[in-house]
Design a protein around this motif. Structure first.
Motif, mmCIF file in Angstrom:
data_model
loop_
_atom_site.group_PDB
_atom_site.id
_atom_site.type_symbol
_atom_site.label_atom_id
_atom_site.label_comp_id
_atom_site.label_asym_id
_atom_site.label_seq_id
_atom_site.Cartn_x
_atom_site.Cartn_y
_atom_site.Cartn_z
ATOM 1 N N GLU A 1 57.680 -55.329 31.053
ATOM 2 C CA GLU A 1 59.075 -55.796 30.978
ATOM 3 C C GLU A 1 60.007 -54.676 30.539
ATOM 4 N N GLN A 2 59.569 -53.879 29.557
ATOM 5 C CA GLN A 2 60.441 -52.826 29.033
ATOM 6 C C GLN A 2 60.521 -51.639 29.992
ATOM 7 N N LEU A 3 59.453 -51.406 30.755
ATOM 8 C CA LEU A 3 59.502 -50.343 31.766
ATOM 9 C C LEU A 3 60.453 -50.717 32.897
ATOM 10 N N GLU A 4 60.517 -52.005 33.204
ATOM 11 C CA GLU A 4 61.321 -52.446 34.341
ATOM 12 C C GLU A 4 62.758 -52.788 33.965
ATOM 13 N N ASP A 5 63.014 -53.074 32.686
ATOM 14 C CA ASP A 5 64.364 -53.426 32.236
ATOM 15 C C ASP A 5 64.659 -52.667 30.944
ATOM 16 N N LYS B 1 65.757 -53.992 27.487
ATOM 17 C CA LYS B 1 64.827 -54.722 26.620
ATOM 18 C C LYS B 1 63.986 -53.784 25.744
ATOM 19 N N ILE B 2 64.248 -52.499 25.813
ATOM 20 C CA ILE B 2 63.396 -51.542 25.103
ATOM 21 C C ILE B 2 63.454 -51.742 23.593
ATOM 22 N N ASP B 3 62.274 -51.878 23.008
ATOM 23 C CA ASP B 3 62.102 -51.932 21.556
ATOM 24 C C ASP B 3 61.415 -50.623 21.165
ATOM 25 N N VAL B 4 62.164 -49.734 20.552
ATOM 26 C CA VAL B 4 61.664 -48.383 20.261
ATOM 27 C C VAL B 4 60.351 -48.428 19.492
ATOM 28 N N ASN B 5 60.257 -49.313 18.510
ATOM 29 C CA ASN B 5 59.043 -49.353 17.685
ATOM 30 C C ASN B 5 57.796 -49.726 18.475
ATOM 31 N N HIS B 6 57.966 -50.530 19.528
ATOM 32 C CA HIS B 6 56.810 -50.890 20.361
ATOM 33 C C HIS B 6 56.158 -49.632 20.935
ATOM 34 N N TRP B 7 56.980 -48.626 21.229
ATOM 35 C CA TRP B 7 56.470 -47.447 21.930
ATOM 36 C C TRP B 7 55.854 -46.411 21.004
ATOM 37 N N ARG B 8 55.789 -46.708 19.712
ATOM 38 C CA ARG B 8 55.066 -45.798 18.808
ATOM 39 C C ARG B 8 53.581 -45.714 19.174
ATOM 40 N N ALA B 9 53.109 -46.706 19.912
ATOM 41 C CA ALA B 9 51.718 -46.699 20.377
ATOM 42 C C ALA B 9 51.440 -45.524 21.317
ATOM 43 N N LEU B 10 52.491 -44.920 21.867
ATOM 44 C CA LEU B 10 52.293 -43.776 22.768
ATOM 45 C C LEU B 10 51.671 -42.589 22.038
ATOM 46 N N LEU C 1 58.626 -41.318 26.701
ATOM 47 C CA LEU C 1 58.957 -40.434 25.580
ATOM 48 C C LEU C 1 60.250 -39.668 25.863
ATOM 49 N N ASP C 2 60.410 -39.217 27.102
ATOM 50 C CA ASP C 2 61.628 -38.500 27.475
ATOM 51 C C ASP C 2 62.851 -39.403 27.315
ATOM 52 N N GLN C 3 62.692 -40.668 27.712
ATOM 53 C CA GLN C 3 63.815 -41.607 27.616
ATOM 54 C C GLN C 3 64.205 -41.871 26.166
ATOM 55 N N LEU C 4 63.219 -41.837 25.267
ATOM 56 C CA LEU C 4 63.467 -42.183 23.857
ATOM 57 C C LEU C 4 63.649 -40.962 22.962
ATOM 58 N N LYS C 5 63.694 -39.766 23.532
ATOM 59 C CA LYS C 5 63.579 -38.555 22.703
ATOM 60 C C LYS C 5 64.697 -38.381 21.678
ATOM 61 N N ALA C 6 65.842 -39.035 21.864
ATOM 62 C CA ALA C 6 66.919 -38.936 20.860
ATOM 63 C C ALA C 6 66.489 -39.514 19.514
ATOM 64 N N GLU C 7 65.433 -40.327 19.518
ATOM 65 C CA GLU C 7 64.937 -40.909 18.261
ATOM 66 C C GLU C 7 64.272 -39.856 17.365
ATOM 67 N N GLY C 8 63.903 -38.735 17.938
ATOM 68 C CA GLY C 8 63.278 -37.683 17.130
ATOM 69 C C GLY C 8 61.770 -37.634 17.318
ATOM 70 N N TRP C 9 61.068 -38.675 16.883
ATOM 71 C CA TRP C 9 59.599 -38.638 16.975
ATOM 72 C C TRP C 9 59.081 -38.538 18.410
#
Length: 199
Positions: free
Chosen positions: A56-60, A63-72, A91-99
C-alpha cells in the motif's frame, strides 16, 4: 497458487522481503507478489514478496509511515536484486529523514542493479527546509524560535527564544520541522525558527 507466488514464498521463507512480516494467529499480513515498477526487459526476476502494508505504501506515497520503513535496516542486505532495488528507491525517497541516507551510504549494489534502481526514482522537486534567514536546515540541527507561538491542540505557548535541539524534518513539507518544546513534540513552521549559529 501461482508458480511465481510459490517461488517467492520459498525464497523468502513466507516473510515480507522488505519488513520481514509473517502471518501470525492474530494477524494475516496478506503476502502477495509485488512487481518492481520500471524494470528493464532483460531482467528475469522482477518481483518480490511483500505484505499488504508495504504494498500500500509503495503504491500510494501519501500513506507512507516513515517508522514502518526502519525495517529496511535489515532488508538492505538482501542478495536479491529486485529487493535491493525497492529498498534503494524507498530509502532515497525518505532520505531527508537522515537515517535513510546513512543506510544508502552503506548499501552496496552491482552497477546493473544500481542503474535499475536509479531509473525508477521519481525525481520531483527536491524538498529543502530553510529557516527564516534562508539557511538550510538538516535533521539533528538546533534552532531558536523567533516569535511566541501557540501550539495547536494544547495550552502550550512556545516562547520566543526557546531553543529546540535535534530537530527532524517533515519529509513532504519544506515549511515544517518537528522538535521538542519542553516535554511536548511539536511541529514548527520554518519561517518562525532561526538555525543556531555554529551548527
Amino acid at each position: 497458487m501461482s508458480d511465481l507466488l510459490k517461488q517467492l514464498e520459498d525464497r523468502s521463507g513466507n516473510a515480507c522481503e522488505l519488513c520481514s512480516s509473517t502471518d501470525t494467529l492474530e494477524q494475516k499480513v496478506e503476502l502477495a507478489v509485488y512487481e518492481v515498477p520500471e524494470s528493464p526487459k532483460n531482467v528475469k526476476d522482477i518481483s518480490i514478496l511483500a505484505c499488504k502494508v508495504c504494498r500500500e505504501q509503495l503504491e500510494d506515497h501519501s500513506k507512507i509511515d516513515v517508522n514502518h520503513w526502519r525495517a529496511l535496516n535489515d532488508s538492505m542486505w538482501s542478495t536479491i536484486p529486485a529487493v535491493q532495488v525497492v529498498v534503494y528507491r524507498m530509502l532515497d525517497q525518505l532520505k531527508a529523514e537522515g537515517w535513510p541516507q546513512d543506510l544508502l551510504d552503506m548499501m552496496y549494489l552491482e552497477d546493473d542493479t544500481r542503474n535499475w534502481a536509479e531509473e525508477g526514482i521519481q525525481r520531483g522537486p527536491q524538498i529543502i527546509h530553510r529557516d527564516v534567514n534562508g539557511n538550510i536546515l538538516k535533521r539533528g540541527d538546533s534552532v531558536v524560535i523567533i516569535k511566541d507561538l501557540d501550539v495547536k491542540g494544547s495550552s502550550l505557548i512556545a516562547k520566543r527564544g526557546t531553543a529546540v535541539r535535534n530537530i527532524s524534518l517533515v519529509h513532504d513539507n519544506a515549511d515544517q520541522i518537528e522538535g521538542r518544546v519542553g516535554p511536548t513534540q511539536v511541529v514548527l513552521l520554518t519561517q518562525y525558527v532561526k538555525k543556531t549559529s555554529g551548527e
